[in-house]
Structures are given as C-alpha cells and as structure tokens.
Design a protein around this motif. Structure first.
Motif, short mmCIF file in Angstrom:
data_model
loop_
_atom_site.label_atom_id
_atom_site.label_comp_id
_atom_site.label_asym_id
_atom_site.label_seq_id
_atom_site.Cartn_x
_atom_site.Cartn_y
_atom_site.Cartn_z
N ALA A 1 8.40 -11.19 5.21
CA ALA A 1 7.10 -11.87 5.27
C ALA A 1 6.09 -11.12 6.13
O ALA A 1 4.91 -11.48 6.15
N LEU A 2 6.53 -10.06 6.82
CA LEU A 2 5.63 -9.32 7.70
C LEU A 2 4.67 -8.46 6.87
O LEU A 2 5.11 -7.55 6.17
N PRO A 3 3.37 -8.72 6.95
CA PRO A 3 2.42 -7.90 6.19
C PRO A 3 2.16 -6.57 6.90
O PRO A 3 2.32 -6.46 8.12
N ALA A 4 1.78 -5.57 6.14
CA ALA A 4 1.41 -4.28 6.73
C ALA A 4 0.07 -4.44 7.45
O ALA A 4 -0.78 -5.26 7.07
N LEU A 5 -0.11 -3.67 8.51
CA LEU A 5 -1.38 -3.69 9.22
C LEU A 5 -2.49 -3.14 8.33
O LEU A 5 -2.27 -2.22 7.54
N LYS A 6 -3.70 -3.69 8.47
CA LYS A 6 -4.83 -3.29 7.64
C LYS A 6 -5.76 -2.35 8.41
O LYS A 6 -6.23 -2.69 9.50
N PRO A 7 -6.05 -1.17 7.85
CA PRO A 7 -6.98 -0.24 8.51
C PRO A 7 -8.42 -0.71 8.39
O PRO A 7 -8.76 -1.48 7.50
N ARG A 8 -9.28 -0.22 9.29
CA ARG A 8 -10.69 -0.60 9.33
C ARG A 8 -11.56 0.53 8.79
O ARG A 8 -11.52 1.64 9.31
N PRO A 9 -12.33 0.27 7.73
CA PRO A 9 -13.23 1.30 7.20
C PRO A 9 -14.18 1.81 8.28
O PRO A 9 -14.71 1.02 9.07
N GLY A 10 -14.38 3.09 8.33
CA GLY A 10 -15.29 3.67 9.30
C GLY A 10 -14.66 3.91 10.65
O GLY A 10 -15.20 4.66 11.46
N ALA B 1 -14.44 5.70 4.20
CA ALA B 1 -14.40 4.90 2.97
C ALA B 1 -14.83 5.71 1.74
O ALA B 1 -14.21 5.57 0.67
N GLU B 2 -15.87 6.53 1.85
CA GLU B 2 -16.33 7.31 0.69
C GLU B 2 -15.29 8.33 0.26
O GLU B 2 -15.02 8.51 -0.94
N TYR C 1 -7.57 8.47 1.73
CA TYR C 1 -7.09 7.36 0.93
C TYR C 1 -5.78 6.83 1.47
O TYR C 1 -5.57 5.60 1.58
N LEU C 2 -4.87 7.72 1.83
CA LEU C 2 -3.60 7.30 2.40
C LEU C 2 -3.82 6.49 3.67
O LEU C 2 -3.12 5.49 3.92
N LYS C 3 -4.78 6.88 4.48
CA LYS C 3 -5.09 6.16 5.70
C LYS C 3 -5.71 4.79 5.43
O LYS C 3 -5.73 3.93 6.31
N SER C 4 -6.21 4.59 4.20
CA SER C 4 -6.87 3.33 3.87
C SER C 4 -5.89 2.28 3.34
O SER C 4 -6.28 1.13 3.12
N LEU C 5 -4.63 2.65 3.14
CA LEU C 5 -3.67 1.74 2.50
C LEU C 5 -3.15 0.67 3.49
O LEU C 5 -3.04 0.93 4.66
#
Length: 241
Positions: free
Chosen positions: A110-119, A124-125, A237-241
């Motif tokens: 049930a543990l979700p992966a941490l979410k990265p922050r755009p910018g 992001a681009e 992109y990999l860092k955005s997952l």
C-alpha cells in the motif's frame, strides 16, 4: 548464503568495469510495488512477503517458520545448505512471525512511491520530450511498462539479455535479474534522505553512478543512437516518475 563476498569481474557489454567488486546487493525500492510479481533484484527469491519471512526468521532470528528447499543445493548455497536455512520450523503456538506476514504484506504494497516536484526535482519540458523517447526510440517501455514500470507477469531477464555479468543473477534460484520499479527514482538521483556517499549507485550492484550513466550504457549496449540532448531529456523523464 553462498559465501561470495566479491564479484571477481564486473562486466558491461563485454567490457570489464571492475575487479573484486563487493558482492553486496542494493536494497530495491520498498514503495510503489503493488501489482509487481517479483520484487527483489534477482527476482527468483519471490515477493516482499517471502523476503519478510526470510529476514524475520533467518536474519533477525525471530521465532518463526521458514521453508525453501532450494537452499538444500549445496553447490549454489553451501552456507545455507549446511545451516539448513530452508527448513526452520517451530510449534505453531510459539510462532511469532507467520501470523504477522499478511498484515505486513498488505501494508508494504500500500506504500505509494514518492512524487517528484516539477521545476524542483525535474525539468518538466525536457521530461515531456523524454516521455516520447521512453516509449519510442529508447524502447524503455518494452520492459518498464507504464505505469507499473516493470512487466505485468514474469518480470525477469537473463544476464545475457541485459549484456552484463551474471554474478548476482547466479546467486539467485532464478539465475536472472528483475526489471526494477522506476517510480520515485529521483530520490536516489538527487541523493535525498540519505548520506551524500549513497547518492546515485544504480543497478543491482550500484555500478552506475547517475541516471545519465545508466542511459548512456543502454544506448551503447543496445545501439539506440541517442543524441546527448535525447539522453538528457530521457533522464529528466525518469526523474519525473
């Protein structure tokens, strides 16, 4: 379990990249594993619930039961075979481990992966361009299937397929490597929540210092023909997952 402390010859695509490399295996991601078949780096050990039982009984010496007759193979696992680590059993009324495995398994998945922050954690681009490369030219999605970031089903590959040495794979019953989850990988790339010396170190034995090193290696091993800009975009992109 096999007494092998060092990999005598680390190789990537036929090139020797190290000698007598420490044989320790990195602990894989603990988050974002729901839906995955195999969880450990060399997969053949099973899921997190297998590993929970093994660690609790054989490594932390908890009072419980653990069974895996594969450890009887004295050629592959001489230490485990001699100690009979695959045949540990206690009376059910004394067992302090088995009754806790299901709840622990449920919690871990049930543990979700941490979410990265755009910018902050990624561009992001560039990541948007990298997304197209991931599923296209770079062919990453052929194994790291979105959104699991591993194959639904049997998520293992041989060392020959990966074009790397089989040292760690051969220490596992499955003689293969698992397609590792990519969610939250920005944490290791940026070195967050860890000692500075532990930043990076990708792959099962930490042979690649950065995600760019990983991408460059795949580009070389599988003749992807990526430009420097495309490598950069794929990393973002990999860092955005």
């Amino acid at each position: 379990m096999d007494g092998k402390a060092f990999n005598p010859e680390q190789t990537t695509d036929g090139v020797v990249t190290g000698m007598q490399i420490p044989g320790a295996t990195l602990i894989p991601n603990a988050r974002g594993l729901s839906g995955h078949n195999l969880h450990t780096w060399t997969g053949g050990w099973g899921t997190v619930t297998y590993w929970n039982a093994f660690v609790a009984v054989n490594e932390m010496h908890g009072v419980g039961t653990f069974f895996d007759e594969r450890f009887d193979n004295a050629d592959q696992f001489p230490i485990a075979a001699r100690a009979k680590l695959g045949h540990v059993s206690v009376d059910p009324d004394s067992d302090q481990v088995t009754g806790k495995l299901s709840a622990l398994h449920f919690y871990q998945l049930a543990l979700p992966a941490l979410k990265p922050r755009p910018g902050t954690d990624f561009d992001a681009e560039a990541a948007e361009r990298g997304d197209k490369l991931f599923s296209g030219k770079a062919a990453c999605n052929s194994c790291h299937r979105e959104p699991l970031w591993t194959e639904p089903g049997w998520n293992q590959h041989t060392a020959e397929e990966m074009k790397i040495d089989s040292f760690e794979a051969d220490r596992s019953p499955g003689h293969a490597y698992q397609t590792m989850n990519l969610a939250g990988i920005f944490v290791r790339e940026r070195g967050l929540f860890m000692m500075p010396q532990n930043k990076g170190h990708f792959y099962h034995d930490g042979r690649f210092q950065s995600l760019l090193d990983v991408v460059t290696s795949y580009d070389n091993r599988f003749s992807l023909g990526l430009t420097n800009q495309e490598k950069h975009d794929l990393v973002e992109y990999l860092k955005s997952l």
